[in-house]
Design an enzyme around this catalytic site. Sequence first.
Site, mmCIF file in Angstrom:
data_model
loop_
_atom_site.group_PDB
_atom_site.id
_atom_site.type_symbol
_atom_site.label_atom_id
_atom_site.label_comp_id
_atom_site.label_asym_id
_atom_site.label_seq_id
_atom_site.Cartn_x
_atom_site.Cartn_y
_atom_site.Cartn_z
ATOM 1 N N GLN A 98 0.856 -1.189 0.000
ATOM 2 C CA GLN A 98 0.000 0.000 0.000
ATOM 3 C C GLN A 98 0.892 1.240 0.000
ATOM 4 O OE1 GLN A 98 -3.507 -0.439 2.974
ATOM 5 N NE2 GLN A 98 -1.912 -1.845 3.663
ATOM 6 N N HIS A 116 -1.457 1.533 -4.292
ATOM 7 C CA HIS A 116 -1.806 2.958 -4.157
ATOM 8 C C HIS A 116 -0.867 3.862 -4.937
ATOM 9 C CE1 HIS A 116 -3.856 1.740 -0.128
ATOM 10 N NE2 HIS A 116 -4.588 1.419 -1.185
ATOM 11 N N CYS A 148 2.704 19.616 -22.380
ATOM 12 C CA CYS A 148 1.565 20.499 -22.714
ATOM 13 C C CYS A 148 1.354 21.602 -21.704
ATOM 14 C CB CYS A 148 0.297 19.630 -22.816
ATOM 15 S SG CYS A 148 -0.339 19.154 -21.206
ATOM 16 N N ALA A 229 8.719 -4.820 12.599
ATOM 17 C CA ALA A 229 8.928 -5.606 11.378
ATOM 18 C C ALA A 229 10.413 -5.832 11.122
ATOM 19 C CB ALA A 229 8.307 -4.865 10.204
HETATM 20 C C1 BV8 Z 1 -11.732 3.095 -3.377
HETATM 21 C C2 BV8 Z 1 -1.942 6.861 -1.343
HETATM 22 C C3 BV8 Z 1 -13.656 3.115 -4.681
HETATM 23 C C4 BV8 Z 1 -1.832 8.316 -1.252
HETATM 24 C C5 BV8 Z 1 -3.680 6.026 0.141
HETATM 25 C C6 BV8 Z 1 -16.034 3.624 4.693
HETATM 26 C C7 BV8 Z 1 -15.789 2.296 5.049
HETATM 27 C C8 BV8 Z 1 -14.893 1.515 4.313
HETATM 28 C C9 BV8 Z 1 -14.228 2.055 3.200
HETATM 29 C C10 BV8 Z 1 -14.488 3.366 2.861
HETATM 30 C C11 BV8 Z 1 -15.372 4.143 3.596
HETATM 31 N N1 BV8 Z 1 -15.406 5.374 3.037
HETATM 32 C C12 BV8 Z 1 -14.569 5.389 1.978
HETATM 33 C C13 BV8 Z 1 -14.022 4.174 1.846
HETATM 34 C C14 BV8 Z 1 -13.061 3.740 0.824
HETATM 35 C C15 BV8 Z 1 -11.681 4.279 1.137
HETATM 36 C C16 BV8 Z 1 -11.240 3.827 2.509
HETATM 37 O O1 BV8 Z 1 -10.877 2.687 2.704
HETATM 38 N N2 BV8 Z 1 -11.262 4.778 3.479
HETATM 39 C C17 BV8 Z 1 -10.827 4.441 4.812
HETATM 40 C C18 BV8 Z 1 -10.077 5.626 5.429
HETATM 41 C C19 BV8 Z 1 -12.052 4.073 5.647
HETATM 42 N N3 BV8 Z 1 -10.811 3.683 0.150
HETATM 43 C C20 BV8 Z 1 -10.625 4.304 -1.011
HETATM 44 O O2 BV8 Z 1 -11.087 5.378 -1.292
HETATM 45 C C21 BV8 Z 1 -9.818 3.532 -2.036
HETATM 46 N N4 BV8 Z 1 -10.516 3.569 -3.276
HETATM 47 O O3 BV8 Z 1 -12.300 2.529 -2.480
HETATM 48 O O4 BV8 Z 1 -12.264 3.336 -4.581
HETATM 49 C C22 BV8 Z 1 -13.912 3.054 -6.112
HETATM 50 C C23 BV8 Z 1 -14.123 1.812 -6.686
HETATM 51 C C24 BV8 Z 1 -14.382 1.756 -8.018
HETATM 52 C C25 BV8 Z 1 -14.387 2.916 -8.782
HETATM 53 C C26 BV8 Z 1 -14.132 4.158 -8.191
HETATM 54 C C27 BV8 Z 1 -13.875 4.230 -6.852
HETATM 55 C C28 BV8 Z 1 -8.460 4.176 -2.258
HETATM 56 C C29 BV8 Z 1 -7.659 4.097 -0.994
HETATM 57 C C30 BV8 Z 1 -6.237 4.562 -1.304
HETATM 58 C C31 BV8 Z 1 -5.988 5.849 -0.578
HETATM 59 N N5 BV8 Z 1 -4.577 6.189 -0.766
HETATM 60 N N6 BV8 Z 1 -2.406 6.362 -0.055
HETATM 61 C C32 BV8 Z 1 -0.670 8.712 -0.380
HETATM 62 O O5 BV8 Z 1 -0.016 7.849 0.231
HETATM 63 O O6 BV8 Z 1 -0.436 9.921 -0.304
HETATM 64 S S1 BV8 Z 1 -4.112 5.317 1.614
HETATM 65 C C33 BV8 Z 1 -2.883 5.386 2.760
HETATM 66 O O7 BV8 Z 1 -3.325 4.530 3.827
HETATM 67 C C34 BV8 Z 1 -1.542 4.783 2.355
HETATM 68 O O8 BV8 Z 1 -1.542 4.152 1.089
HETATM 69 C C35 BV8 Z 1 -1.333 3.712 3.411
HETATM 70 O O9 BV8 Z 1 -0.524 2.716 2.978
HETATM 71 C C36 BV8 Z 1 -2.725 3.291 3.583
HETATM 72 C C37 BV8 Z 1 -3.039 2.368 4.696
HETATM 73 O O10 BV8 Z 1 -2.387 2.820 5.833
HETATM 74 P P1 BV8 Z 1 -1.273 1.821 6.432
HETATM 75 O O11 BV8 Z 1 -0.295 1.495 5.356
HETATM 76 O O12 BV8 Z 1 -1.948 0.688 7.105
HETATM 77 O O13 BV8 Z 1 -0.540 2.765 7.457
HETATM 78 P P2 BV8 Z 1 -1.085 3.230 8.889
HETATM 79 O O14 BV8 Z 1 -0.306 4.435 9.272
HETATM 80 O O15 BV8 Z 1 -2.583 3.315 8.847
HETATM 81 O O16 BV8 Z 1 -0.723 2.020 9.860
HETATM 82 C C38 BV8 Z 1 0.625 1.699 10.108
HETATM 83 C C39 BV8 Z 1 0.610 0.365 10.807
HETATM 84 O O17 BV8 Z 1 1.960 -0.043 11.000
HETATM 85 C C40 BV8 Z 1 -0.020 0.418 12.186
HETATM 86 O O18 BV8 Z 1 -0.855 -0.714 12.349
HETATM 87 C C41 BV8 Z 1 1.176 0.364 13.150
HETATM 88 O O19 BV8 Z 1 0.855 -0.334 14.333
HETATM 89 C C42 BV8 Z 1 2.154 -0.448 12.342
HETATM 90 N N7 BV8 Z 1 3.562 -0.179 12.646
HETATM 91 C C43 BV8 Z 1 4.139 1.017 12.924
HETATM 92 N N8 BV8 Z 1 5.469 0.834 13.086
HETATM 93 C C44 BV8 Z 1 5.718 -0.477 12.882
HETATM 94 C C45 BV8 Z 1 4.512 -1.133 12.602
HETATM 95 N N9 BV8 Z 1 4.432 -2.455 12.366
HETATM 96 C C46 BV8 Z 1 5.581 -3.157 12.409
HETATM 97 N N10 BV8 Z 1 6.781 -2.608 12.660
HETATM 98 C C47 BV8 Z 1 6.887 -1.279 12.906
HETATM 99 N N11 BV8 Z 1 8.103 -0.751 13.179
HETATM 100 ZN ZN ZN Z 2 0.534 17.214 -20.373
#
Ligand code: BV8
Ligand code: ZN
Length: 238
Positions: A98, A116, A148, A229
Amino acid sequence: MIEKAREWIRESRRPVALTGAGISAESGVPTFRGAGGLWRQFRAEDLATPQAFHRDPKLVWEWYDFRRQSLKGVEPNAGHTFLARWQMRRPEVVLITQNVDGLHDRAGSRNVLKLHGDIWMVRCTVCGRETRNEEAPLDEIPPSCADCTGLLRPGVVWFGESLPPGVWERAEDAVDDCDLLLVVGTSAVVYPAAGLVPSAKSHGARVIEVNLEETPVSGTVDLSLLGKAGEILPELLR
Ligand code: BV8
Ligand code: ZN
């Protein structure tokens, strides 16, 4: 626990790994939902959207420029290296991420399925041309297309946007077919990526989770290894 995980890694025939921001945390890359996940009091959900970009492309680009600059001084960590080494030994390993930071590629992983997108890719909002751009800092914000002069956008998937066609399908197929899913460093709240975990389970795969803390999928996985990790993953190939 770790011994059992090692055994499952050895026994797996069709392994898949799914990573989130947590695997890059030990490289110094702030996660989205942990401490430091905020930027100038904004949240990713506020800025990583087409609406935010349409309203204020400069502000959104300042956030990405900041993140690209902070990635310049960053190296892959032992977690990324483990996955690259595992793939070298077992070319059948499918790596799905992701993350948009490009650290899996830099660690030597191949064919990374970037659900993503990639923060180092930019796409023209007018002519659609997609190019790699590693300028950090960007010399103009917001950047414009060399062909462009149209407004460029980051080559990432924002909330509300569909995942790159082909990439999502390949990830789904790999998970449907896998016998082991290793889920590393994801809070499992973003869909459809998070749905890959129950999907692996429903197709009979063993699921191992590596995370600092419990997540919404911890109750459904077969093995939950709590810790960093970068420390746990290298143990899995020992
Ligand atoms: C889509 C790119 C539809 C940009 C990102 C309500 C309910 C369910 C879903 C939805 C809802 N409302 C809207 C939705 C859909 C939405 C969604 O899921 N929203 C969430 C917030 C509820 N999803 C979307 O919109 C997706 N598209 O659904 O399209 C559609 C379908 C057809 C046609 C048209 C449309 C698109 C989602 C993509 C968004 N883009 N990023 C950028 O990065 O700038 S998301 C962003 O969050 C990043 O990609 C990131 O990777 C991703 C997930 O977060 P994590 O990677 O898990 O990171 P996080 O910080 O959350 O957690 C870190 C974890 O690591 C923790 O657990 C922590 O404990 C652990 N950790 C920390 N340190 C360590 C560790 N573990 C081990 N070792 C360590 N040292
Ligand atoms: Zn262009």
